[in-house]
Design a protein around this motif. Structure first.
Motif, PDB file in Angstrom:
ATOM      1  N   GLN A 125      -7.403  73.140  76.212  1.00  0.00           N
ATOM      2  CA  GLN A 125      -7.491  72.141  75.150  1.00  0.00           C
ATOM      3  C   GLN A 125      -6.823  70.864  75.638  1.00  0.00           C
ATOM      4  N   SER A 126      -7.286  69.744  75.124  1.00  0.00           N
ATOM      5  CA  SER A 126      -6.518  68.508  75.276  1.00  0.00           C
ATOM      6  C   SER A 126      -6.248  67.989  73.869  1.00  0.00           C
ATOM      7  N   HIS A 127      -5.010  67.630  73.640  1.00  0.00           N
ATOM      8  CA  HIS A 127      -4.582  67.108  72.340  1.00  0.00           C
ATOM      9  C   HIS A 127      -4.199  65.644  72.517  1.00  0.00           C
ATOM     10  N   TRP A 128      -4.575  64.858  71.548  1.00  0.00           N
ATOM     11  CA  TRP A 128      -4.298  63.428  71.565  1.00  0.00           C
ATOM     12  C   TRP A 128      -3.511  63.076  70.312  1.00  0.00           C
ATOM     13  N   PHE A 129      -2.444  62.350  70.493  1.00  0.00           N
ATOM     14  CA  PHE A 129      -1.562  61.991  69.387  1.00  0.00           C
ATOM     15  C   PHE A 129      -1.333  60.483  69.374  1.00  0.00           C
ATOM     16  N   ARG A 130      -1.503  59.875  68.225  1.00  0.00           N
ATOM     17  CA  ARG A 130      -1.075  58.498  68.030  1.00  0.00           C
ATOM     18  C   ARG A 130       0.253  58.597  67.275  1.00  0.00           C
ATOM     19  N   MET A 131       1.248  57.855  67.738  1.00  0.00           N
ATOM     20  CA  MET A 131       2.598  57.962  67.204  1.00  0.00           C
ATOM     21  C   MET A 131       2.977  56.716  66.400  1.00  0.00           C
ATOM     22  N   LYS A 132       3.805  56.926  65.400  1.00  0.00           N
ATOM     23  CA  LYS A 132       4.355  55.833  64.595  1.00  0.00           C
ATOM     24  C   LYS A 132       5.758  56.241  64.178  1.00  0.00           C
ATOM     25  N   ASP A 133       6.704  55.365  64.384  1.00  0.00           N
ATOM     26  CA  ASP A 133       8.106  55.645  64.049  1.00  0.00           C
ATOM     27  C   ASP A 133       8.599  56.929  64.706  1.00  0.00           C
ATOM     28  N   GLY A 134       8.098  57.219  65.910  1.00  0.00           N
ATOM     29  CA  GLY A 134       8.547  58.388  66.663  1.00  0.00           C
ATOM     30  C   GLY A 134       7.960  59.709  66.195  1.00  0.00           C
ATOM     31  N   LYS A 135       6.950  59.649  65.309  1.00  0.00           N
ATOM     32  CA  LYS A 135       6.323  60.868  64.798  1.00  0.00           C
ATOM     33  C   LYS A 135       4.804  60.742  64.885  1.00  0.00           C
ATOM     34  N   ILE A 136       4.123  61.868  64.679  1.00  0.00           N
ATOM     35  CA  ILE A 136       2.665  61.908  64.773  1.00  0.00           C
ATOM     36  C   ILE A 136       2.054  61.272  63.525  1.00  0.00           C
ATOM     37  N   ILE A 137       1.220  60.266  63.740  1.00  0.00           N
ATOM     38  CA  ILE A 137       0.496  59.639  62.645  1.00  0.00           C
ATOM     39  C   ILE A 137      -0.976  60.077  62.662  1.00  0.00           C
ATOM     40  N   GLU A 138      -1.471  60.449  63.866  1.00  0.00           N
ATOM     41  CA  GLU A 138      -2.860  60.879  64.003  1.00  0.00           C
ATOM     42  C   GLU A 138      -2.977  61.864  65.159  1.00  0.00           C
ATOM     43  N   HIS A 139      -3.802  62.884  64.977  1.00  0.00           N
ATOM     44  CA  HIS A 139      -4.025  63.901  66.009  1.00  0.00           C
ATOM     45  C   HIS A 139      -5.516  64.217  66.083  1.00  0.00           C
ATOM     46  N   TRP A 140      -5.982  64.474  67.286  1.00  0.00           N
ATOM     47  CA  TRP A 140      -7.321  65.030  67.486  1.00  0.00           C
ATOM     48  C   TRP A 140      -7.296  65.844  68.762  1.00  0.00           C
TER      49      TRP A 140
END
Length: 178
Positions: A125-140
Motif C-alpha cells: 500500500q502507499s498512503h498519502w497524508f496532507r498535514m495541518k497543525d502537525g496532524k492529518i487533515i486528509e488521507h488517501w
C-alpha cells in the motif's frame, strides 16, 4: 535542509507512521494525537456510516471496521518521505480474514459482503497524508486490492463462497437503519 525544516519533516513522518500503526491497534485517544478535528480520509466512501465523518472518531471507527474483519492486522513501514505538508508512506499490510467484511456505496448502502475465509494476506500500500497543525487533515491510499482478493480466495470465487457472501450481504442490509 536546515535543522528546523528537518525536525518538522521528521515530526510529520512520525505522525503519519503512527496513524498507520494505530489502524492495527491504536486506542480512540491515540487517534486524537494524530488526526486533526477536521481530518478525513478519502477511503471512507466504502466504509460503514460511522467511519464516514471527520476527525479522530471517524478514523477510529474505520480502524474498528478493519479490525473486526482482520485478525492479527499489522503494517510494515518501508519508506516515509515528506514534501511540504505532504507525507507519503510505503507499507505492507498483513492479516488474517476472520470476520465478514462489508463494503458500502455512496449512500451508505451495502454493496458487498465477503465471508471470512481464515486465510492470511500481505499486500503493498502507499498512503498519502496532507498535514495541518502537525496532524492529518486528509488521507488517501493506493492498495493492491486485487492481490488481497486473490490471496483470500475472493477471486476467482467458488459457487459456495458466492452463496455465503450473498447471504451475508442480505443480512447486512437488514441491519442498516431505515
Amino acid at each position: 535542509m536546515d535543522a528546523d525544516l528537518a525536525a518538522v519533516s521528521s515530526d510529520l513522518k512520525s505522525v503519519a507512521v503512527r496513524s498507520i500503526h494505530h489502524m492495527a491497534g491504536g486506542s480512540r485517544a491515540e487517534f486524537d494525537d494524530v488526526v486533526h478535528p477536521d481530518g478525513f480520509t478519502r477511503e471512507r466512501k466504502a466504509a460503514p456510516p460511522s467511519a464516514r465523518g471527520e476527525g479522530p472518531a471517524a478514523f477510529y471507527e474505520l480502524a474498528c471496521w478493519l479490525r473486526a474483519a482482520i485478525e492479527d492486522l499489522s503494517y510494515e513501514i518501508h519508506h516515509a518521505v515528506t514534501e511540504g505538508d505532504l507525507v507519503a508512506v510505503s507499507s505492507t499490510m498483513r492479516g488474517r480474514h476472520t470476520g465478514t467484511i462489508v463494503f458500502y456505496g455512496g449512500q451508505a448502502e451495502v454493496t458487498q459482503a465477503f465471508a471470512p475465509t481464515g486465510k492470511t494476506f500481505a499486500i503493498t500500500q502507499s498512503h498519502w497524508f496532507r498535514m495541518k497543525d502537525g496532524k492529518i487533515i486528509e488521507h488517501w491510499a493506493n492498495r493492491d486490492d486485487l492481490g488481497m482478493a486473490r490471496q483470500l480466495g475472493w477471486v476467482p470465487p467458488t459457487p459456495l463462497y458466492l452463496m455465503r457472501c450473498a447471504r451475508l450481504k442480505r443480512q447486512a442490509r437488514k441491519r442498516l437503519p431505515v
